[in-house]
Design a protein around this motif. Structure first.
Motif, mmCIF file in Angstrom:
data_model
loop_
_atom_site.group_PDB
_atom_site.id
_atom_site.type_symbol
_atom_site.label_atom_id
_atom_site.label_comp_id
_atom_site.label_asym_id
_atom_site.label_seq_id
_atom_site.Cartn_x
_atom_site.Cartn_y
_atom_site.Cartn_z
ATOM 1 N N PRO A 1 0.801 -1.228 0.000
ATOM 2 C CA PRO A 1 0.000 0.000 0.000
ATOM 3 C C PRO A 1 0.834 1.278 0.000
ATOM 4 N N TRP A 2 1.957 1.272 0.707
ATOM 5 C CA TRP A 2 2.786 2.470 0.729
ATOM 6 C C TRP A 2 3.444 2.716 -0.624
ATOM 7 N N THR A 3 3.769 1.646 -1.336
ATOM 8 C CA THR A 3 4.303 1.810 -2.689
ATOM 9 C C THR A 3 3.248 2.409 -3.605
ATOM 10 N N MET A 4 2.016 1.920 -3.489
ATOM 11 C CA MET A 4 0.930 2.454 -4.293
ATOM 12 C C MET A 4 0.667 3.921 -3.968
ATOM 13 N N ARG A 5 0.684 4.238 -2.672
ATOM 14 C CA ARG A 5 0.459 5.638 -2.287
ATOM 15 C C ARG A 5 1.585 6.539 -2.779
ATOM 16 N N ALA A 6 2.800 6.024 -2.751
ATOM 17 C CA ALA A 6 3.932 6.804 -3.256
ATOM 18 C C ALA A 6 3.774 7.076 -4.748
ATOM 19 N N LEU A 7 3.296 6.088 -5.493
ATOM 20 C CA LEU A 7 3.040 6.276 -6.913
ATOM 21 C C LEU A 7 2.001 7.370 -7.126
ATOM 22 N N GLY A 8 0.920 7.310 -6.358
ATOM 23 C CA GLY A 8 -0.098 8.349 -6.462
ATOM 24 C C GLY A 8 0.452 9.716 -6.098
ATOM 25 N N ALA A 9 1.308 9.766 -5.071
ATOM 26 C CA ALA A 9 1.886 11.039 -4.644
ATOM 27 C C ALA A 9 2.775 11.646 -5.731
ATOM 28 N N LEU A 10 3.525 10.796 -6.434
ATOM 29 C CA LEU A 10 4.378 11.289 -7.516
ATOM 30 C C LEU A 10 3.545 11.924 -8.630
ATOM 31 N N VAL A 11 2.441 11.287 -8.959
ATOM 32 C CA VAL A 11 1.569 11.839 -10.003
ATOM 33 C C VAL A 11 0.966 13.160 -9.535
ATOM 34 N N VAL A 12 0.540 13.216 -8.281
ATOM 35 C CA VAL A 12 -0.024 14.450 -7.735
ATOM 36 C C VAL A 12 1.006 15.574 -7.770
ATOM 37 N N LEU A 13 2.242 15.275 -7.381
ATOM 38 C CA LEU A 13 3.298 16.285 -7.392
ATOM 39 C C LEU A 13 3.565 16.793 -8.809
ATOM 40 N N ARG A 14 3.490 15.880 -9.780
ATOM 41 C CA ARG A 14 3.688 16.306 -11.170
ATOM 42 C C ARG A 14 2.585 17.261 -11.600
ATOM 43 N N LEU A 15 1.352 16.971 -11.220
ATOM 44 C CA LEU A 15 0.251 17.859 -11.568
ATOM 45 C C LEU A 15 0.427 19.224 -10.914
ATOM 46 N N VAL A 16 0.823 19.228 -9.657
ATOM 47 C CA VAL A 16 1.024 20.494 -8.944
ATOM 48 C C VAL A 16 2.192 21.268 -9.546
ATOM 49 N N TRP A 17 3.260 20.556 -9.901
ATOM 50 C CA TRP A 17 4.444 21.203 -10.468
ATOM 51 C C TRP A 17 4.128 21.932 -11.761
ATOM 52 N N ARG A 18 3.240 21.349 -12.559
ATOM 53 C CA ARG A 18 2.864 21.978 -13.826
ATOM 54 C C ARG A 18 1.936 23.180 -13.624
ATOM 55 N N ARG A 19 1.430 23.364 -12.413
ATOM 56 C CA ARG A 19 0.592 24.516 -12.066
ATOM 57 C C ARG A 19 -0.658 24.626 -12.938
ATOM 58 N N SER A 20 -1.152 23.512 -13.387
ATOM 59 C CA SER A 20 -2.322 23.576 -14.271
ATOM 60 C C SER A 20 -3.425 22.620 -13.840
ATOM 61 N N ALA A 21 -3.196 21.919 -12.760
ATOM 62 C CA ALA A 21 -4.171 20.886 -12.394
ATOM 63 C C ALA A 21 -4.300 20.756 -10.886
ATOM 64 N N TRP A 22 -4.488 21.898 -10.226
ATOM 65 C CA TRP A 22 -4.590 21.862 -8.767
ATOM 66 C C TRP A 22 -5.790 21.043 -8.298
ATOM 67 N N TRP A 23 -6.936 21.263 -8.935
ATOM 68 C CA TRP A 23 -8.130 20.576 -8.466
ATOM 69 C C TRP A 23 -8.050 19.064 -8.647
ATOM 70 N N PRO A 24 -7.664 18.556 -9.814
ATOM 71 C CA PRO A 24 -7.497 17.100 -9.929
ATOM 72 C C PRO A 24 -6.473 16.549 -8.949
ATOM 73 N N ALA A 25 -5.376 17.303 -8.708
ATOM 74 C CA ALA A 25 -4.356 16.845 -7.765
ATOM 75 C C ALA A 25 -4.940 16.733 -6.358
ATOM 76 N N LEU A 26 -5.673 17.766 -5.947
ATOM 77 C CA LEU A 26 -6.309 17.725 -4.627
ATOM 78 C C LEU A 26 -7.373 16.645 -4.560
ATOM 79 N N TRP A 27 -8.078 16.451 -5.682
ATOM 80 C CA TRP A 27 -9.151 15.458 -5.704
ATOM 81 C C TRP A 27 -8.603 14.040 -5.530
ATOM 82 N N VAL A 28 -7.512 13.741 -6.238
ATOM 83 C CA VAL A 28 -6.886 12.424 -6.124
ATOM 84 C C VAL A 28 -6.363 12.216 -4.708
ATOM 85 N N THR A 29 -5.741 13.247 -4.151
ATOM 86 C CA THR A 29 -5.226 13.144 -2.782
ATOM 87 C C THR A 29 -6.348 12.878 -1.792
ATOM 88 N N ALA A 30 -7.436 13.636 -1.909
ATOM 89 C CA ALA A 30 -8.562 13.475 -0.991
ATOM 90 C C ALA A 30 -9.186 12.095 -1.117
#
Length: 227
Positions: free
Chosen positions: A78-107
């Motif tokens: 599970p921690w590996t899976m969560r880390a994978l999700g976190a990497l994708v979220v960070l990429r979305l945030v880094w691009r500054r174009s997908a805050w809502w999807p990033a927050l939605w996936v995290t939530a």
């Protein structure tokens, strides 16, 4: 040089599909939960028969069992899976174009974990016990945390690929990898004798339900704002 922003999410017709999927998944999820809570004998007997058979195979095939332990403890943990999700979220945030999807996936991932742990505590189902165990696990059995976490993370990542219009080849490859991860982790948990088959099935159903509810809610709230 700055990376170009992600393209805006494409308008999709997933809202109704996700809503129907959530409604369909809710029925077997609740039914299975009730059968486990009330210890429905046919289900317990089937669980026991499958578990005893797979445990016998695990004892007789130490090479395969060791490989499955590596997969379940490291690759599909599970921690590996969560880390994978976190990497994708960070990429979305880094691009500054997908805050809502990033927050939605995290939530959705956080709420899925809370629901998983709450159900484990509420149901309090004992894990299989063997005189010659090949692996061990703590806490209650239902639902399988490995199966549910993999389903939630993989399902949300597949949704993001569709949301941002990823190519067909990429989406098909991601789908194949997601199926291998979700099915594989469930089978390894049963093989290693730390979960009953219905624990894994419950994890799959509840994980898919979390994804469907997350997608439905996102589409209802933000679908009309896409261009």
């Amino acid at each position: 040089m700055r990376s170009p922003p992600l393209d805006p999410p494409l308008r999709t017709a997933t809202s109704r599909t996700a809503a129907v999927t959530a409604a369909v998944l809710a029925v077997p999820s609740v039914l299975l939960l009730l059968l486990v809570v009330f210890s429905w004998r046919p289900l317990l007997d089937l669980d026991g028969d499958i578990a005893r058979t797979t445990h016998r195979w695990a004892v007789d095939e130490p090479g395969a069992t060791q490989a499955f332990r590596v997969l379940t403890d490291w690759v599909w943990d599970p921690w590996t899976m969560r880390a994978l999700g976190a990497l994708v979220v960070l990429r979305l945030v880094w691009r500054r174009s997908a805050w809502w999807p990033a927050l939605w996936v995290t939530a959705a991932c956080v709420l899925g974990t809370v629901a998983q742990q709450s159900l484990k505590a509420a149901v309090g189902r004992a894990r299989p016990a063997w005189p010659d165990p090949v692996d061990s696990a703590r806490y209650a059995a239902f639902p399988s945390g490995h199966a549910m976490t993999a389903t939630v993370v993989c399902g949300l990542l597949l949704w993001l690929l569709r949301l941002y219009g990823a190519g067909r080849a990429l989406r098909r490859t991601a789908l194949a990898l997601a199926v291998v991860c979700v099915v594989g982790v469930g089978l390894t948990r049963v093989w290693l004798g730390v979960h009953w088959p219905s624990d894994v099935l419950g994890g799959w159903l509840l994980g898919a339900l979390v994804v469907a509810l997350a997608v439905t809610t996102h589409e209802r709230l933000f679908g009309s704002e896409r261009t």
